[in-house]
Every structure is written in C-alpha cells, then in structure tokens.
Design an enzyme around this catalytic site. Structure first.
Site, PDB file in Angstrom:
ATOM      1  N   HIS A 138       5.914  -1.168   1.255  1.00 53.46           N
ATOM      2  CA  HIS A 138       4.485  -2.007   0.525  1.00 53.46           C
ATOM      3  C   HIS A 138       4.668  -3.063  -0.393  1.00 53.46           C
ATOM      4  O   HIS A 138       4.339  -3.762  -1.226  1.00 53.46           O
ATOM      5  CB  HIS A 138       3.727  -1.027  -0.601  1.00 53.46           C
ATOM      6  CG  HIS A 138       3.076   0.018   0.157  1.00 53.46           C
ATOM      7  ND1 HIS A 138       1.698   0.172   1.110  1.00 53.46           N
ATOM      8  CD2 HIS A 138       3.343   1.446   0.070  1.00 53.46           C
ATOM      9  CE1 HIS A 138       0.946   1.416   2.097  1.00 53.46           C
ATOM     10  NE2 HIS A 138       2.387   1.955   1.554  1.00 53.46           N
ATOM     11  N   CYS A 140       2.800  -0.171   5.789  1.00 57.07           N
ATOM     12  CA  CYS A 140       3.033   1.398   6.297  1.00 57.07           C
ATOM     13  C   CYS A 140       2.046   1.864   7.150  1.00 57.07           C
ATOM     14  O   CYS A 140       2.922   2.136   8.673  1.00 57.07           O
ATOM     15  CB  CYS A 140       1.718   1.426   4.707  1.00 57.07           C
ATOM     16  SG  CYS A 140       2.358   3.405   4.343  1.00 57.07           S
ATOM     17  N   GLU A 143       2.501  -5.039  -1.009  1.00 62.50           N
ATOM     18  CA  GLU A 143       1.274  -5.583  -2.253  1.00 62.50           C
ATOM     19  C   GLU A 143       1.957  -4.962  -3.309  1.00 62.50           C
ATOM     20  O   GLU A 143       1.429  -5.433  -4.282  1.00 62.50           O
ATOM     21  CB  GLU A 143       0.149  -5.401  -1.422  1.00 62.50           C
ATOM     22  CG  GLU A 143      -0.319  -3.898  -1.957  1.00 62.50           C
ATOM     23  CD  GLU A 143       1.010  -3.222  -0.174  1.00 62.50           C
ATOM     24  OE1 GLU A 143       1.310  -3.300   0.180  1.00 62.50           O
ATOM     25  OE2 GLU A 143       0.347  -1.760  -0.034  1.00 62.50           O
TER      26      GLU A 143
END
Lengths: 251, 208
Positions: B190, B85, B192
């Site tokens: 993202h 990001c 994650e």
C-alpha cells in the site's frame, strides 16, 4: 524480511489524548492529530487511537479526530473503543481509519467480527482482548476492564481467528499501567495458538520490555503508550534498541 | 491533468484518496468516481481494492459498463493505470479467494493463497517489508532498492510472464509485490500507507 512493528497508542477522550494508570487517574498529554503526526514522522510503524469517551453525546468527536489525522498521517491508523456495530465500523473507515479494533462487541457476539471481516476484509478487523489472570485461566474483561466475563482468553483468541479477525491486540489487565513489562506467558500462549499476528499490549516500562514482547511473547508487533508519550523514549530510540538486540525493525 | 480513483465500493479507499490529494496538492485534479465518462476522460486511473478478490470483482461488475470502460482505458487506449492491492490482483485471469473467480485478464496469471509453510508464517502478511526491485519501473524512480513498504494480504499474484515483475518481497516465499506491463502498474503493498517513500511512488505515477 517482515519487520516487527512498534505502535504507539494514544488514548483519546473527548478529542484529547490522555493516558491512565490502570485505566483511571487520567492525565492530559495533548492533541491527537499533532501527536499522531509526530509519531509517524518519528518512524512509528502504525498509530493506534483508543477512544475512551464514555458518553454517547461526545462519540462523534472521534470521527473528526480520525478525519483530521488521516489527512496528515500516511502510516496505518487503527481506531478502537466503543465500536458496537457494522455502521460504527463503516463510519470510522470512511473517516480514514485503516483498521478498527473491536473489544466488548466481539465478546458479546462474534457475529460482528464475522460480518465486518466479510464486508470490509479481515485486513481491517482487529479484535482487542483484555485479559486478567485469575489463577485458573486468563479471563476476558470488557467495558474498558470493568466487567468480567468468565471467558477463557486463549480459547476466545482462536474463535476470533476463525471468525475472520485479521489481528489480535492482546492487553494484560494485570500489567496495564504498571510499567513492569508485558504478560509474556499470555502473549506467547495466544501467539502460538493462532496463525494471525498478535500485537502485545499492557505494561511496557522500558525498552527491554519491547524486546521481550517480541522474542519471548512471540508478538508480531508491540504497542506502548506512556514510555513514548512523556518523552522517556522516542520511537527511533526504541527501534535502534530492538535492532541492536537482533530484532528486525524498519529503520 | 486529471487522475481518477475508481470508487466501486471496494472497501475503504479514504487512505488512497488522502494520499493522492496530499501528493497532488493543487497541481493535479484528483477525482473519486464511478462515472464512466469521467473515468474515460481522465489521464490516469487508480484502481484500489480491499477485501477479497471475489468481492472486488463482484463490485466492479455491479457497475454496468465499468470493466469495459477500464478495459478501453488501459488495454485499447493504453493510458496509465495503477492497481493497488486487490486492484493489482484483479489484473490476473483468475483468483481463488472464496471461490474461483474470473479477473480482468490484463496480465496472464493467477491469484492464490500464500503458502504459510504449515503455520510457520502468520497470515495475513501484515506490516513493513522490504522490496527487492528486479526491473526498472517508472513508478520506482528515485526509490532505493530494499525500501520498506506496508503490506497487508493473504493472497499473492503469480503472473505467467515473469518479465512483468518489477519488485518482489520475501516472506513465506518470494512474493510478487509490484508489476509493470507497458502502461499498467500494480503494487501489492500500500503506497498510500507506506510513509514518505510510498507518497513518492504515488508522485511518480502522477507525473508519468
């Protein structure tokens, strides 16, 4: 192409999942960590926890729930309920929440939205608007729907966008728990007024309601609770249905 | 093997930590640190970033010697680094969020606000979008084209050299969402928070 999101919401009280009809008459529907995991594995685009623990002494339980959930759940996790300060937000984010949803505190003083979005970024600040149609306007209610404020929800939505909110979670108090569908007028009016995403909430009873929330209510995401909790529909079924109606979803 | 996640007060990094630990299990040591020596001695570095471009650059600069250490790690020693990001955005020469701010200058280009086509598109760009893989990238090993990733951003990285772009996504325009330049990797989305497929990208980076 950006997909419309389906977000199951889990009401959590003292660490257990409950869901009420019009915010009362709560039933127990299980362990939040397990439920969140099942939802994320089932294709939920995000998970939302609403902490409805009333007393302060039990407030810390939610941090533990968030911590455990975020280790098992690799889709975004939003946590709301009872957030009063920047410190509350920091604690939830540190426990693994990706976004927080602020309700009463934002109505009382928009500074918390401004300060927290500057500190942590707009991407993690969701403002939750609970509104009821009183004939003249949609009026904002706070404290889990107990207190009326005299504030116009649509004007307030714009103010929250300007204060730095990244998203708005709009709940119709008239519809919540009724299963007759979202308040489409409210959703579309707010969605047209602001340039940030709106999450529609309150009133879902069947899969067509989800379609309406997106097509007519112009919501970017739809949030629902009971239709998923009690096994009436799975997330997968909901997505396949939306897809069949031409709504872009992640499958 | 040691992977360092740089902890420089760039906002909320718990999800990055959780996902890397989940993927690494006991095989790889995941260190969350701002200690320059620990960063230097690690095999790979993850540079997360949330909030504004300026707030992240300011936070990096606040830790004395950190940008120099990262520079040495990624540019001189050419060890693998993944920016996520705003972590990716900081690779640029310059960013325009809040005010004009100098970036790390690792990949020439700028970071500017996405064009919302006069309000036609909502910003931030939040949610799941498909990525179009335009170049073989090591972190996309076994990742299918058009996979869904989770995005949340209002600014985009526009690199000068288009050859560094490894994936794009369609929103208000064609947005650069992943870059690879030699040992430097970055994702605007993202991983994650992008479910199993995101964890796979993290795994691809870890096993590089």
């Amino acid at each position: 192409m950006l997909k419309n999101r389906i977000i199951p919401c889990l009401d959590v009280k003292k660490g257990r999942v409950v869901k009420g009809i019009n915010f009362v008459d709560l039933k127990d529907a299980g362990d939040p960590v397990e439920q969140a995991k099942i939802y994320s594995e089932g294709g939920a685009d995000e998970i939302c926890f609403l902490d409805i623990t009333a007393s302060n002494e039990n407030r810390d339980i939610i941090y533990d729930v968030v911590k455990k959930t975020s280790k098992k759940c690799f889709v975004p996790l939003t946590v709301g309920g009872g957030i009063k300060s920047i410190e509350d937000i920091r604690k939830l984010l540190n426990c693994g929440a990706d976004k927080v949803s602020i309700n009463t505190a934002a109505v009382q003083d928009s500074k918390i939205v401004k300060d927290s979005s500057q500190k942590f970024g707009s991407q993690c600040i969701v403002v939750a608007i609970d509104a009821k149609n009183n004939g003249d306007m949609w009026e904002i209610y706070t404290h889990g729907g107990r207190n009326r404020t005299g504030i116009d929800a649509i004007k307030f939505a714009k103010k929250m966008e300007e204060s730095g909110a990244g998203e708005l979670l709009v709940t119709s108090m008239d519809r919540d728990g009724t299963q007759v569908g979202y308040d489409i007028d409210l959703m579309s009016k707010i969605s047209s007024k602001v340039n940030i995403p709106v999450i529609a909430s309150g009133g879902v009873g069947n899969l067509d309601h989800l379609v309406d929330g997106i097509k007519l209510g112009k919501a970017s995401a739809v949030l629902a609770a009971s239709i998923f909790h009690y096994g009436k529909h799975s997330i997968k079924q909901a997505k396949e249905y939306l897809d069949s109606k031409g709504i872009p979803v992640r499958i | 093997m040691k992977v360092a996640i740089v902890d420089y007060n760039s906002g909320n990094i718990s999800s990055v930590i959780n996902s890397f630990r989940e993927v690494a299990k006991d095989k790889v040591n995941i260190e969350v640190t701002s200690d320059l020596k620990k960063i230097e001695s690690s095999d790979k570095v993850v540079l997360p970033g949330q909030g504004s471009f300026k707030s992240c650059v300011d936070a990096l600069n606040k830790i004395s010697g950190l940008t120099e250490t990262l520079n040495e790690f990624a540019i001189i020693n050419k060890k693998p680094l993944l920016g996520i990001c705003v972590g990716l955005q900081m690779f640029a020469d310059i960013g325009y969020e809040e005010t004009e701010t100098k970036g790390l200058g690792w990949i020439s280009g700028k970071v500017s606000k996405m064009n919302n086509q006069n309000g036609k598109y909502k910003l931030p760009h939040i949610g799941w979008n498909q990525i179009s893989i335009v170049k073989d990238s090591k972190i996309f090993k076994d990742i299918e084209n058009n996979s869904h990733m989770y995005f949340v951003h209002s600014y985009e990285f526009i690199p000068k050299d288009k050859n560094v772009i490894s994936a794009t996504t369609d929103y208000s325009s064609n947005i650069v969402c992943s870059v690879e330049k030699e040992n430097i990797f970055g994702t605007q989305f993202h991983p994650e928070k992008s479910d199993k497929i995101g964890l796979k990208i993290i795994n691809n980076f870890i096993i590089l």
